[in-house]
Design a protein around this motif. Structure first.
Motif, PDB file in Angstrom:
ATOM      1  N   LEU A  13      44.712  50.077  32.108  1.00 24.37           N
ATOM      2  CA  LEU A  13      44.957  48.947  33.005  1.00 24.37           C
ATOM      3  C   LEU A  13      43.905  47.871  32.790  1.00 24.37           C
ATOM      4  CD1 LEU A  13      45.665  50.813  36.358  1.00 24.37           C
ATOM      5  CD2 LEU A  13      47.328  49.721  34.862  1.00 24.37           C
ATOM      6  N   PRO A  14      44.278  46.608  32.987  1.00 27.00           N
ATOM      7  CA  PRO A  14      43.261  45.557  32.958  1.00 27.00           C
ATOM      8  C   PRO A  14      42.344  45.702  34.164  1.00 27.00           C
ATOM      9  CG  PRO A  14      45.416  44.646  33.524  1.00 27.00           C
ATOM     10  CD  PRO A  14      45.614  46.091  33.216  1.00 27.00           C
ATOM     11  N   LYS A  15      41.149  45.164  34.057  1.00 21.89           N
ATOM     12  CA  LYS A  15      40.171  45.266  35.141  1.00 21.89           C
ATOM     13  C   LYS A  15      40.649  44.528  36.393  1.00 21.89           C
ATOM     14  CE  LYS A  15      35.265  44.680  35.999  1.00 21.89           C
ATOM     15  NZ  LYS A  15      33.973  44.365  35.393  1.00 21.89           N
ATOM     16  N   PHE A  16      41.312  43.387  36.203  1.00 21.26           N
ATOM     17  CA  PHE A  16      41.824  42.589  37.317  1.00 21.26           C
ATOM     18  C   PHE A  16      43.308  42.311  37.124  1.00 21.26           C
ATOM     19  CE2 PHE A  16      37.335  41.262  37.144  1.00 21.26           C
ATOM     20  CZ  PHE A  16      36.954  41.536  38.443  1.00 21.26           C
ATOM     21  N   LEU A  17      44.033  42.276  38.237  1.00 21.45           N
ATOM     22  CA  LEU A  17      45.440  41.883  38.258  1.00 21.45           C
ATOM     23  C   LEU A  17      45.611  40.778  39.281  1.00 21.45           C
ATOM     24  CD1 LEU A  17      47.029  45.450  38.367  1.00 21.45           C
ATOM     25  CD2 LEU A  17      46.973  43.919  36.400  1.00 21.45           C
ATOM     26  N   LEU A  18      46.477  39.842  38.985  1.00 14.62           N
ATOM     27  CA  LEU A  18      46.810  38.757  39.896  1.00 14.62           C
ATOM     28  C   LEU A  18      48.033  39.159  40.690  1.00 14.62           C
ATOM     29  CD1 LEU A  18      46.265  35.805  40.722  1.00 14.62           C
ATOM     30  CD2 LEU A  18      47.680  35.104  38.805  1.00 14.62           C
ATOM     31  N   GLY A  19      47.984  38.997  42.010  1.00 18.50           N
ATOM     32  CA  GLY A  19      49.110  39.381  42.839  1.00 18.50           C
ATOM     33  C   GLY A  19      49.482  38.298  43.836  1.00 18.50           C
ATOM     34  N   ASP A  20      50.755  38.232  44.150  1.00 17.23           N
ATOM     35  CA  ASP A  20      51.211  37.346  45.211  1.00 17.23           C
ATOM     36  C   ASP A  20      52.334  38.036  45.961  1.00 17.23           C
ATOM     37  OD1 ASP A  20      53.344  37.145  43.475  1.00 17.23           O
ATOM     38  OD2 ASP A  20      53.343  34.973  43.371  1.00 17.23           O
ATOM     39  N   ASN A  21      52.671  37.473  47.097  1.00 22.49           N
ATOM     40  CA  ASN A  21      53.678  38.074  47.952  1.00 22.49           C
ATOM     41  C   ASN A  21      54.295  36.963  48.786  1.00 22.49           C
ATOM     42  OD1 ASN A  21      54.813  39.349  50.392  1.00 22.49           O
ATOM     43  ND2 ASN A  21      53.999  41.231  49.500  1.00 22.49           N
ATOM     44  N   THR A  22      55.615  36.899  48.826  1.00 17.47           N
ATOM     45  CA  THR A  22      56.279  35.827  49.572  1.00 17.47           C
ATOM     46  C   THR A  22      56.062  35.938  51.074  1.00 17.47           C
ATOM     47  OG1 THR A  22      58.367  37.069  49.562  1.00 17.47           O
ATOM     48  CG2 THR A  22      58.045  35.429  47.819  1.00 17.47           C
ATOM     49  N   ASP A  23      55.633  37.108  51.559  1.00 19.29           N
ATOM     50  CA  ASP A  23      55.301  37.231  52.983  1.00 19.29           C
ATOM     51  C   ASP A  23      53.999  36.504  53.310  1.00 19.29           C
ATOM     52  OD1 ASP A  23      57.550  38.777  53.499  1.00 19.29           O
ATOM     53  OD2 ASP A  23      56.490  40.657  53.128  1.00 19.29           O
ATOM     54  N   PHE A  24      53.186  36.230  52.279  1.00 14.76           N
ATOM     55  CA  PHE A  24      51.909  35.526  52.434  1.00 14.76           C
ATOM     56  C   PHE A  24      51.877  34.379  51.421  1.00 14.76           C
ATOM     57  CE2 PHE A  24      51.405  40.013  53.377  1.00 14.76           C
ATOM     58  CZ  PHE A  24      50.823  39.995  54.637  1.00 14.76           C
ATOM     59  N   PRO A  25      52.710  33.350  51.634  1.00 15.52           N
ATOM     60  CA  PRO A  25      52.910  32.329  50.603  1.00 15.52           C
ATOM     61  C   PRO A  25      51.662  31.512  50.256  1.00 15.52           C
ATOM     62  CG  PRO A  25      53.925  31.657  52.659  1.00 15.52           C
ATOM     63  CD  PRO A  25      53.482  33.074  52.845  1.00 15.52           C
ATOM     64  N   ASP A  26      50.695  31.428  51.138  1.00 11.37           N
ATOM     65  CA  ASP A  26      49.503  30.624  50.870  1.00 11.37           C
ATOM     66  C   ASP A  26      48.345  31.448  50.313  1.00 11.37           C
ATOM     67  OD1 ASP A  26      50.816  28.354  51.819  1.00 11.37           O
ATOM     68  OD2 ASP A  26      50.202  28.770  53.882  1.00 11.37           O
ATOM     69  N   ASP A  27      48.498  32.771  50.234  1.00  6.88           N
ATOM     70  CA  ASP A  27      47.413  33.646  49.813  1.00  6.88           C
ATOM     71  C   ASP A  27      47.477  33.953  48.324  1.00  6.88           C
ATOM     72  OD1 ASP A  27      46.614  33.689  52.442  1.00  6.88           O
ATOM     73  OD2 ASP A  27      47.506  35.630  52.876  1.00  6.88           O
ATOM     74  N   ILE A  28      46.308  34.186  47.752  1.00  9.18           N
ATOM     75  CA  ILE A  28      46.167  34.545  46.340  1.00  9.18           C
ATOM     76  C   ILE A  28      45.377  35.844  46.298  1.00  9.18           C
ATOM     77  CG2 ILE A  28      45.221  33.858  44.108  1.00  9.18           C
ATOM     78  CD1 ILE A  28      45.337  30.934  45.300  1.00  9.18           C
ATOM     79  N   PHE A  29      45.966  36.887  45.733  1.00  8.27           N
ATOM     80  CA  PHE A  29      45.327  38.199  45.698  1.00  8.27           C
ATOM     81  C   PHE A  29      44.903  38.558  44.280  1.00  8.27           C
ATOM     82  CE2 PHE A  29      48.421  38.315  49.171  1.00  8.27           C
ATOM     83  CZ  PHE A  29      47.601  38.654  50.228  1.00  8.27           C
ATOM     84  N   ILE A  30      43.707  39.120  44.165  1.00 11.25           N
ATOM     85  CA  ILE A  30      43.229  39.691  42.917  1.00 11.25           C
ATOM     86  C   ILE A  30      42.978  41.168  43.197  1.00 11.25           C
ATOM     87  CG2 ILE A  30      41.413  39.701  41.159  1.00 11.25           C
ATOM     88  CD1 ILE A  30      43.060  37.141  41.125  1.00 11.25           C
ATOM     89  N   ILE A  31      43.539  42.030  42.360  1.00 15.62           N
ATOM     90  CA  ILE A  31      43.381  43.476  42.506  1.00 15.62           C
ATOM     91  C   ILE A  31      42.385  43.942  41.452  1.00 15.62           C
ATOM     92  CG2 ILE A  31      44.539  45.720  42.430  1.00 15.62           C
ATOM     93  CD1 ILE A  31      46.721  42.743  42.880  1.00 15.62           C
ATOM     94  N   HIS A  32      41.332  44.600  41.896  1.00 14.94           N
ATOM     95  CA  HIS A  32      40.330  45.164  40.980  1.00 14.94           C
ATOM     96  C   HIS A  32      40.686  46.630  40.784  1.00 14.94           C
ATOM     97  CE1 HIS A  32      36.270  46.888  40.049  1.00 14.94           C
ATOM     98  NE2 HIS A  32      36.379  45.941  39.139  1.00 14.94           N
ATOM     99  N   THR A  33      40.948  47.036  39.531  1.00 16.60           N
ATOM    100  CA  THR A  33      41.468  48.375  39.259  1.00 16.60           C
ATOM    101  C   THR A  33      40.387  49.399  38.913  1.00 16.60           C
ATOM    102  OG1 THR A  33      41.856  47.886  36.922  1.00 16.60           O
ATOM    103  CG2 THR A  33      43.659  47.427  38.466  1.00 16.60           C
ATOM    104  N   ASP A  34      39.156  48.944  38.625  1.00 17.51           N
ATOM    105  CA  ASP A  34      38.047  49.854  38.335  1.00 17.51           C
ATOM    106  C   ASP A  34      37.334  50.213  39.635  1.00 17.51           C
ATOM    107  OD1 ASP A  34      38.566  49.691  35.614  1.00 17.51           O
ATOM    108  OD2 ASP A  34      36.977  48.242  35.220  1.00 17.51           O
ATOM    109  N   TYR A  35      36.389  51.158  39.535  1.00 18.24           N
ATOM    110  CA  TYR A  35      35.587  51.500  40.706  1.00 18.24           C
ATOM    111  C   TYR A  35      34.620  50.372  41.005  1.00 18.24           C
ATOM    112  CZ  TYR A  35      32.454  53.833  43.878  1.00 18.24           C
ATOM    113  OH  TYR A  35      31.714  54.155  44.985  1.00 18.24           O
TER     114      TYR A  35
END
Length: 75
Positions: free
Chosen positions: A3-25
């Motif tokens: 997996l990449p260290k970071f993933l970009l995520g979004d969700n239409t339930d939170f249209p103004d938010d920008i999420f970054i998922i960190h997959t490492d510890y």
């Protein structure tokens, strides 16, 4: 699977938010709009100063990752 260290995520339930998922510890999701962090695993028992420095560095890396991804979308 690698997996990449970071993933970009979004969700239409939170249209103004920008999420970054960190997959490492330590795994977490950060909302870049308000810097709110949701921890996906327990990080207690760690050296507090070391953990604080690591978290600050990871937040900076997440922001840099987002900026890089947005530049690539523009191209």
């Amino acid at each position: 699977m690698q997996l990449p260290k970071f993933l970009l995520g979004d969700n239409t339930d939170f249209p103004d938010d920008i999420f970054i998922i960190h997959t490492d510890y330590p795994q977490f999701i950060i909302n870049l709009v308000n810097d709110e962090i949701e921890w996906l695993e327990d990080v207690t028992g760690e050296n507090e100063d070391e953990l604080t420095n690591e978290i600050n560095d990871l937040i900076e890396q997440a922001s840099s990752f987002y900026d890089r991804e947005m530049e690539r979308y523009k191209e």
